[in-house]
Design an enzyme around this catalytic site. Sequence first.
Site, PDB file in Angstrom:
ATOM      1  N   ASP A  83       0.842  -1.202   0.000  1.00  0.00           N
ATOM      2  CA  ASP A  83       0.000   0.000   0.000  1.00  0.00           C
ATOM      3  C   ASP A  83       0.878   1.253   0.000  1.00  0.00           C
ATOM      4  O   ASP A  83       0.610   2.218  -0.721  1.00  0.00           O
ATOM      5  CB  ASP A  83      -0.914  -0.004   1.237  1.00  0.00           C
ATOM      6  CG  ASP A  83      -1.667  -1.325   1.358  1.00  0.00           C
ATOM      7  OD1 ASP A  83      -2.469  -1.626   0.471  1.00  0.00           O
ATOM      8  OD2 ASP A  83      -1.408  -2.068   2.319  1.00  0.00           O
TER       9      ASP A  83
ATOM     10  N   HIS B 264      -4.626  -3.358   6.425  1.00  0.00           N
ATOM     11  CA  HIS B 264      -4.394  -3.625   5.001  1.00  0.00           C
ATOM     12  C   HIS B 264      -5.744  -4.039   4.400  1.00  0.00           C
ATOM     13  O   HIS B 264      -6.050  -5.219   4.271  1.00  0.00           O
ATOM     14  CB  HIS B 264      -3.348  -4.720   4.812  1.00  0.00           C
ATOM     15  CG  HIS B 264      -3.298  -5.210   3.385  1.00  0.00           C
ATOM     16  ND1 HIS B 264      -2.847  -4.437   2.352  1.00  0.00           N
ATOM     17  CD2 HIS B 264      -3.675  -6.382   2.828  1.00  0.00           C
ATOM     18  CE1 HIS B 264      -2.953  -5.113   1.226  1.00  0.00           C
ATOM     19  NE2 HIS B 264      -3.452  -6.296   1.485  1.00  0.00           N
TER      20      HIS B 264
HETATM   21  P1  NAX Z   1      -1.854 -18.394  -4.282  1.00  0.00           P
HETATM   22  O1  NAX Z   1      -3.217 -18.967  -4.130  1.00  0.00           O
HETATM   23  O2  NAX Z   1      -1.219 -18.360  -5.631  1.00  0.00           O
HETATM   24  O3  NAX Z   1      -0.850 -19.153  -3.314  1.00  0.00           O
HETATM   25  C1  NAX Z   1      -1.164 -19.444  -1.982  1.00  0.00           C
HETATM   26  C2  NAX Z   1      -0.395 -20.699  -1.624  1.00  0.00           C
HETATM   27  O4  NAX Z   1      -0.546 -20.905  -0.224  1.00  0.00           O
HETATM   28  C3  NAX Z   1      -0.903 -21.953  -2.327  1.00  0.00           C
HETATM   29  O5  NAX Z   1       0.178 -22.605  -2.976  1.00  0.00           O
HETATM   30  C4  NAX Z   1      -1.484 -22.790  -1.188  1.00  0.00           C
HETATM   31  O6  NAX Z   1      -1.304 -24.179  -1.405  1.00  0.00           O
HETATM   32  C5  NAX Z   1      -0.652 -22.292  -0.016  1.00  0.00           C
HETATM   33  N1  NAX Z   1      -1.263 -22.505   1.310  1.00  0.00           N
HETATM   34  C6  NAX Z   1      -2.570 -22.435   1.649  1.00  0.00           C
HETATM   35  N2  NAX Z   1      -2.726 -22.764   2.933  1.00  0.00           N
HETATM   36  C7  NAX Z   1      -1.495 -23.021   3.438  1.00  0.00           C
HETATM   37  C8  NAX Z   1      -1.007 -23.423   4.701  1.00  0.00           C
HETATM   38  N3  NAX Z   1      -1.834 -23.638   5.718  1.00  0.00           N
HETATM   39  N4  NAX Z   1       0.328 -23.615   4.843  1.00  0.00           N
HETATM   40  C9  NAX Z   1       1.162 -23.419   3.821  1.00  0.00           C
HETATM   41  N5  NAX Z   1       0.750 -23.047   2.582  1.00  0.00           N
HETATM   42  C10 NAX Z   1      -0.547 -22.862   2.396  1.00  0.00           C
HETATM   43  O7  NAX Z   1      -1.963 -16.929  -3.653  1.00  0.00           O
HETATM   44  P2  NAX Z   1      -0.930 -15.702  -3.823  1.00  0.00           P
HETATM   45  O8  NAX Z   1      -1.302 -14.881  -4.997  1.00  0.00           O
HETATM   46  O9  NAX Z   1       0.459 -16.213  -3.726  1.00  0.00           O
HETATM   47  O10 NAX Z   1      -1.323 -14.828  -2.524  1.00  0.00           O
HETATM   48  C11 NAX Z   1      -1.010 -15.286  -1.224  1.00  0.00           C
HETATM   49  C12 NAX Z   1      -1.670 -14.413  -0.186  1.00  0.00           C
HETATM   50  O11 NAX Z   1      -1.193 -13.065  -0.239  1.00  0.00           O
HETATM   51  C13 NAX Z   1      -3.196 -14.299  -0.297  1.00  0.00           C
HETATM   52  O12 NAX Z   1      -3.770 -14.476   0.993  1.00  0.00           O
HETATM   53  C14 NAX Z   1      -3.408 -12.878  -0.752  1.00  0.00           C
HETATM   54  O13 NAX Z   1      -4.670 -12.376  -0.364  1.00  0.00           O
HETATM   55  C15 NAX Z   1      -2.280 -12.180  -0.050  1.00  0.00           C
HETATM   56  N6  NAX Z   1      -1.891 -10.850  -0.528  1.00  0.00           N
HETATM   57  C16 NAX Z   1      -1.498  -9.952   0.403  1.00  0.00           C
HETATM   58  C17 NAX Z   1      -1.056  -8.689   0.062  1.00  0.00           C
HETATM   59  C18 NAX Z   1      -0.621  -7.715   1.104  1.00  0.00           C
HETATM   60  O14 NAX Z   1      -0.242  -6.598   0.744  1.00  0.00           O
HETATM   61  N7  NAX Z   1      -0.640  -8.037   2.406  1.00  0.00           N
HETATM   62  C19 NAX Z   1      -1.030  -8.252  -1.357  1.00  0.00           C
HETATM   63  C20 NAX Z   1      -1.038  -9.400  -2.320  1.00  0.00           C
HETATM   64  C21 NAX Z   1      -1.903 -10.545  -1.937  1.00  0.00           C
HETATM   65  O15 NAX Z   1      -3.242 -10.228  -2.271  1.00  0.00           O
END
Ligand code: NAX
Length: 333
Positions: free
Chosen positions: A159, A187
Amino acid sequence: MEQPTTVTITGAGGQIGYALLFRIAAGEMLGPDRPVRLRLLEIPQGLTAAEGAALELQDCAFPLLDGVEITDDPVTGFDGANIAMLVGARPRGPGMERADLLAANAGIFGPQGAAIAAAAASDVRVVVVGNPANTNALIAAASAQGVPADRFSALTRLDHNRAVGQLAEMLDARADEIERMVIWGNHSATQFADVSSAAFRDVPVIDALAERLGGATEAVAWLDDTFLPRVAKRGAEIIEVRGSSSVASAANAALEHVRDEQRGTPWTSAAVVSRGEYGVPEGLVCSFPVTSDGSGYRVLEGIDLDERGRALFDRSVAELVSERDTVRALGVL
Ligand code: NAX
């Protein structure tokens, strides 16, 4: 050369993980003198994607990369971790209410916090990226008995960087000419991107905008009508234009968050555990202006908020309180 630093990345088989791993292994996060050991923690369905990334890491032959391990067991994943980047989270599914989302993520971040307490190195520092990031960090911190709360933070650097990017474009400047931006609060769409302390080439940003836009009224109108909503809703804009959520910019922000915490910065934004600064209830993970001398983020106090800014900040803090209360009602805290 120093001893290797163990960096655990959860959700390493996902999109942000893929954008993050190679830059960490190249030394962009911890610097050219610190070898890294990568631990990729996934759920069983994500293991093969993580294994694929590990094969590619090997093919890069990074001089600083001291090893890659992959696991779906949190205690093994956090064993000896110096830095933990909690990226994997449960996304909001169709028809899922906010309380369901918080509960599903509590089921991830509670056990991960406990595993960090059980297995991580005594100097561990944790950043939560997975959404809802602030409250997930709160849950992880509360579940990590014996680990000081100030080791936990959540990402609002994306952000912050989005706000700087918008200002740089409007002022025809480079991003590094914009200083002292602040993101306050959660956030989420309630965050407050505050330019009142920000400067452009040592001139208050608000004055630079007034000059650019032909008056103070025009500058305030641009900030209220264009800048604030655009920064707050940038994630949705990226999804609409790109057809997929922010990935490279999110990975970049996570890397910069850890880099600046570990190597020092005079000023950035990060969500950290409140100790009551600016009247924010203790224990909430809230975004503030922060500084680091390399030993962790510390809230920069004494920054003035005018009445309107305070009201916007309070609205975001109220959302954090409500998320915490929802999680409490679930019996998680
Ligand atoms: P993806 O869905 O591509 O990847 C998430 C990965 O996490 C998957 O490979 C899944 O198998 C794994 N996962 C799920 N549960 C798990 C657990 N208990 N232990 C270990 N791994 C686990 O999502 P991606 O685009 O990489 O985004 C990841 C996260 O970042 C999401 O929650 C998203 O909302 C968040 N974001 C946060 C941002 C921020 O500024 N704080 C911005 C970007 C993003 O939106």
